[in-house]
Motif scaffolding. Structure first.
Motif, PDB file in Angstrom:
ATOM      1  N   GLY A 116       0.830  -1.205   0.000  1.00  0.00           N
ATOM      2  CA  GLY A 116       0.000   0.000   0.000  1.00  0.00           C
ATOM      3  C   GLY A 116       0.862   1.250   0.000  1.00  0.00           C
ATOM      4  O   GLY A 116       0.573   2.230  -0.695  1.00  0.00           O
ATOM      5  N   PHE A 117       1.933   1.190   0.780  1.00  0.00           N
ATOM      6  CA  PHE A 117       2.885   2.312   0.832  1.00  0.00           C
ATOM      7  C   PHE A 117       3.548   2.511  -0.525  1.00  0.00           C
ATOM      8  O   PHE A 117       3.628   3.634  -1.028  1.00  0.00           O
ATOM      9  N   ALA A 118       4.002   1.396  -1.129  1.00  0.00           N
ATOM     10  CA  ALA A 118       4.685   1.500  -2.426  1.00  0.00           C
ATOM     11  C   ALA A 118       3.757   2.148  -3.453  1.00  0.00           C
ATOM     12  O   ALA A 118       4.158   3.081  -4.167  1.00  0.00           O
ATOM     13  N   ALA A 119       2.510   1.689  -3.493  1.00  0.00           N
ATOM     14  CA  ALA A 119       1.559   2.248  -4.459  1.00  0.00           C
ATOM     15  C   ALA A 119       1.244   3.701  -4.132  1.00  0.00           C
ATOM     16  O   ALA A 119       1.099   4.538  -5.022  1.00  0.00           O
ATOM     17  N   GLY A 120       1.148   4.002  -2.820  1.00  0.00           N
ATOM     18  CA  GLY A 120       0.868   5.376  -2.403  1.00  0.00           C
ATOM     19  C   GLY A 120       1.990   6.318  -2.814  1.00  0.00           C
ATOM     20  O   GLY A 120       1.752   7.414  -3.332  1.00  0.00           O
TER      21      GLY A 120
END
Lengths: 556, 420
Positions: free
Chosen positions: B158-162
């Motif tokens: 989720g962090f990577a995509a964010g």
């Protein structure tokens, strides 16, 4: 937004005050909203929430306050922020010592900031009134938010019309519009078959169609909230101290001790530290000392008679035996004993000394001398000994009198009245220190003066000394409400799973003359919704990329 | 060949494959603008190769995990090294699951470096096999620790995509005040990641050089029973001391760039065990990290964010937003079950109480509260897209603090999972 006075839709349905989209046909009711072309807000399908009353009274206002998700988020964030100091500075209740003084400890350990946090009560965050108040507020928010939303949602989903207003379809986030490829009935039937294969429940009336699946996913959050409420209520209920028990019991190897506030007694057969053998250790750790287990062999007893009678020995009935390990407490009908701590200081229990006649060199005895429960009178060879006084932790007080510091046999001393060869007829007082170090420390021979030339009382063999090797500390627990927490956690997980791993999807089809309009709505994951609709359309020979179904509305 | 060697070999292989996969992703994205080729075809071809490399890498790491488990007889998640490598493994797994749903291979360009950094970071700690301490001898070790790691792995994706969303959508050419602020914060996040790399680099360089220094100081602490215990402590440094411990005497120090004495002393208020060494390590990480960042800046001649931004052109930002949200939604129940519910059940069994307000537990709760706030924020329309991406980034920082920061900085019942 001004609410329209007349809430009757053109389709003839009478809507409640605050309704945004007609509960029946889905047409936007607000004239402003009806004119625009923007994507519709589909929350609860536009049904009014109970908190959207026209003239709220005092109770309504409280209800409205707690029904706001914004307030819920604020409560979560406030809790989150206030918990942080408590997670950084060590909490006061983790100190077991009576010497612990919070007013100086936090300043010394964490500096001025630590002292400031102490002054504001962060050293006791989780017992504090404000933390508990926050939990109560969160519980109120959970209940009211959920009720306020689950009602309109249920109303909206429970009585859906198959045929919706064209503007309702056109203003969904996922829309397809095109020419009717085959006959009207043929297309509806064809599309119906396709959707059924995708596990949709399809309702159609020949010219319009409503397909829906995984509606239960919408109830997930509310079920999750019920679980959380069960947990919070249990925690509140549990704070009545009578409902759970948290005590510590100290047992020296071999002792049997009562457990306060219960009818139980527990005996330790011995505390033991087990180390890893070399063959269990990897190559680089050979011969290193690595602990494998802390264990206490215990027997649990129940007292059946003379329990409160100080003059009698209680009668005990063994209930169970158990080897207590860190991950394996003794457990008896919800009552548990956990390994908590240990102390490897040995304790002297008894000695069996002999009397040596220094004149003849002859040895008499040995005789058994218990530290805690000694006989009053002993006959050893030609000597007879009567105990005059016993000090388990011998010392000389300020007035020069002998006294004991504690009830632990740290420095035991016995004063005997001895009769026998060389002693006066009426007997003479003789002090005896069983431990060699005390003999020297308190100068036994000079206290006894010339008596020390007559006899010596001493332990001849190490086997004549009996001691306990260790002391175990067990945590006594009884916490029957924990099972309700488990039930709450289960409900919570059930709701989370339903709500997270399934999506509620709906597809509407409407045919106006030669034009078909297909719209879709999901509560989350629009990409997958578009993908699924594109796949379905492909099977009725309509080729469209999932991106082209995007009617906007994702933009912030 | 012994099982342990198989495990070490396949672990190294996995690391090499992850690194190659990342390189291949860069070729896929960066090479789009090379002349004489069809950009779409080029990207498709190279992302496919990169993805296959990542898949083989995951298989290798799984092999390493299983063989280590068989060899040691317990699940390899019982110390910081094992836990972080497991976290890396699960991050790859989470990436593949998300990839399976969305078929957005470019996500790998951000998930892979995350995994690589995690593995590098883990390898700084003692990689040796340790026998299980009594507290960890339970089946719950498998369930509680692994599930918590899996949940957090989804938060990582989720962090990577964010982060990708932000790099894609923030206007890096604008001079507008609030946009400049956003550019700076993103640059700061990227620099922080490089500083973590700086820590890994300096740890390995000085380990390779065999550097050592040691100090001795009096340490007083209050034990649990409230008694003051004072003892002489020897602190071993493996990096050249820029900061020596407070009030310490130097026992020995290898010469470093002409220095035979530490130039600074750790301030007194910098409390905690081994405060001096920790501060020194942090300073070295920052120095090395900034050095690396400086070199990168010299080569690319613009801020990192502005450099990356054009490469993400053509990726639909709404999809990124949804991927980030989806990953967090998938991870949230797993995290709840693993890090809170199973944690409480195990605590009830091992410690006799289901909740201790132990720092690690409390930080898990903070993480959970944060992500539940995130999920509620998503309910309101204005909090999709950018704000939501920012929250995904912040959330992962909290996750990292819970994972590593608590072990390094705060004492507690989980401290046995910490560092030697």
């Amino acid at each position: 937004m001004l609410l329209p006075e007349n809430t009757k839709c053109e389709c003839g349905h009478q809507n409640g005050v605050g309704t945004i989209l007609c509960e029946s046909c889905g047409k936007p009711l607000d004239p402003e909203l009806a004119k625009s072309n923007e994507v519709l807000e589909m929350r609860y399908d536009g049904v009014a929430r109970p908190s959207q009353k026209a003239n709220p009274n005092f109770i309504d206002k409280i209800w409205n306050f707690f029904s706001s998700v914004k307030v819920a988020i604020y409560l979560i964030i406030i809790t989150l922020v206030l918990v942080i100091p408590g997670a950084i500075i060590q909490q006061a209740n983790t100190f077991l010592s009576v010497n612990f003084d919070p007013s100086t400890y936090y300043k010394e350990t964490y500096g001025t900031l630590g002292h400031l946090l102490y002054l504001f009560g962060f050293h006791n965050t989780f017992e504090s009134w404000w933390f508990k108040t926050l939990l109560v507020l969160i519980a109120a928010s959970l209940v009211i938010c959920s009720i306020d939303r689950v009602i309109p949602l249920y109303r909206a989903l429970n009585k859906q019309q198959i045929s919706k207003h064209l503007s309702f379809l056109k203003r969904q986030k996922v829309v397809y519009s095109g020419a009717l490829p085959v006959s009207q009935e043929g297309f509806v039937e064809q599309f119906r078959q396709v959707l059924r294969k995708k596990k949709y429940r399809v309702h159609s009336n020949g010219q319009a169609l409503l397909a829906e699946k995984y509606r239960f996913s919408r109830w997930g959050p509310y079920i999750n909230h019920i679980g959380l409420i069960v947990i919070l209520l249990t925690l509140v209920f549990r704070s009545f101290p009578s409902l759970h028990m948290d005590d510590y019991v100290k047992i020296v190897d071999g002792d049997t001790v009562p457990i306060t506030n219960t009818n139980f007694y527990v005996k330790s057969e011995g505390f033991n530290i087990v180390y890893y053998e070399n063959e269990e250790l990897p190559e680089n750790l050979q011969d290193e000392v690595r602990i494998k287990a802390f264990e206490t062999d215990v027997v649990l007893y129940e007292c059946i008679s003379y329990c409160d009678d100080v003059t009698q020995k209680p009668e005990l009935k063994p209930l169970m035996e158990h080897k207590i390990l860190v991950n394996s407490p003794l457990s008896y009908k919800g009552f548990r004993l956990h390994q908590f701590d240990y102390d490897l200081t040995p304790r002297l229990n008894a000695v069996s000394p002999s009397i040596v006649d220094k004149v003849t060199g002859e040895t008499y005895g040995p005789f058994y001398l218990s530290m805690f429960d000694p006989e009053q009178y002993y006959e050893v060879g030609p000597y007879s000994l009567t105990i005059i006084a016993k000090y388990l932790d011998f010392t000389i007080d300020s007035s020069g009198e002998p006294t004991t510091l504690s009830n632990n046999p740290n420095a035991p001393a016995f004063i005997f009245n001895i009769k026998g060869p060389g002693f006066a007829e009426s007997g003479e007082n003789y002090i005896y220190f069983p431990l060699e170090k005390d003999k020297v420390r308190f100068a036994q021979d000079s206290i006894n003066r010339d008596l020390s030339d007559l006899i010596d009382i001493r332990v001849l063999d190490m086997e004549d000394v009996q001691f306990s090797k260790a002391t175990t500390y067990l945590n006594v627990r009884y916490d029957p409400v924990v099972k309700y927490l488990l039930i709450g956690a289960f409900i919570c997980m059930l709701g989370l799973t339903m709500g997270s791993y399934w999506n509620h999807r709906r597809i509407w089809l409407r045919i106006d003359e030669q034009t078909i309009t297909i719209a879709a709505h999901t509560n989350k994951n629009w990409f997958a919704m578009r993908q699924e609709l594109a796949t379905c359309l492909k099977q009725v020979d309509i080729d469209v990329d999932q991106k082209d179904l995007d009617n906007g509305g994702n933009k912030t | 060949m012994k099982l342990m060697d198989v495990s070490t070999f396949s672990f190294t292989l996995a690391f090499v494959l992850y690194c190659s996969s990342f390189g291949l992703y860069c070729v896929a994205v960066g090479g789009k603008r090379w002349s004489n080729r069809d950009a779409k075809l080029h990207e498709k071809k190279w992302t496919k190769i990169a993805f296959i490399a990542a898949v083989i890498g995951l298989v290798a790491q799984l092999t390493s995990f299983v063989t280590r488990w068989v060899e040691t007889g317990h699940i390899p998640n019982s110390n910081l090294y094992e836990y972080i490598t497991l976290f890396a493994l699960f991050t790859m797994l989470a990436f593949f699951i998300i990839h399976f749903i969305y078929k957005k291979p470019l996500l790998g360009m951000f998930a892979l470096p995350l995994t690589i950094i995690m593995i590098g970071y883990a390898s700084v700690f003692d990689t040796g096999v340790q026998p299980l301490i009594p507290q960890l001898q339970s089946h719950w070790l498998k369930i509680h620790v692994s599930l918590a790691a899996l949940g957090e792995a989804f938060f990582a994706v989720g962090f990577a995509a964010g982060l990708m969303y932000l790099l894609r959508t923030v206007d890096f050419t604008s001079k507008e005040k609030h946009l400049v602020r956003q550019q700076r914060i993103i640059e700061f996040v990227l620099v922080s990641i490089i500083i973590v790399c700086g820590f890994i680099i300096s740890a390995f360089v000085f380990k390779g050089l065999g550097y050592s220094a040691s100090f001795e100081h009096e340490s007083a602490r209050v034990d649990l029973s409230g008694q003051l215990i004072s003892q002489t402590v020897v602190v071993e440094y493996t990096m050249p001391p820029i900061f020596e411990p407070y009030n310490a005497t130097q026992l020995h120090m290898d010469k470093f760039m002409g220095l035979t004495k530490a130039p600074f002393e750790t301030p007194e208020w910098f409390g905690g065990a081994n405060a001096g060494r920790k501060l020194n390590t942090v300073i070295w990480s920052i120095i090395t990290g900034l050095l690396v960042y400086g070199i990168i800046r010299l080569i690319i001649r613009k801020p990192l964010g502005r450099f990356i931004n054009p490469f993400l052109d053509g990726i639909d930002e709404h999809d990124l937003d949804e991927i980030s949200y989806r990953a967090i939604v998938i991870g949230f129940p797993i995290f709840t079950l693993g890090a809170l519910i199973f944690a409480a059940i195990w605590a009830e069994k091992a410690w006799g109480r289901f909740w201790n307000w132990d720092p690690k537990e409390t930080w898990a709760l903070i993480t959970w509260l944060f992500y539940s706030a995130y999920l509620h924020f998503r309910l309101s329309r204005g909090w999709q897209g950018k704000p939501s991406a920012w929250l995904a980034v912040i959330g992962f920082i909290i996750v990292l603090f819970t994972l590593v920061g608590v072990n390094l900085l705060v004492a507690g019942m989980h401290s046995y999972a910490g560092v030697q």
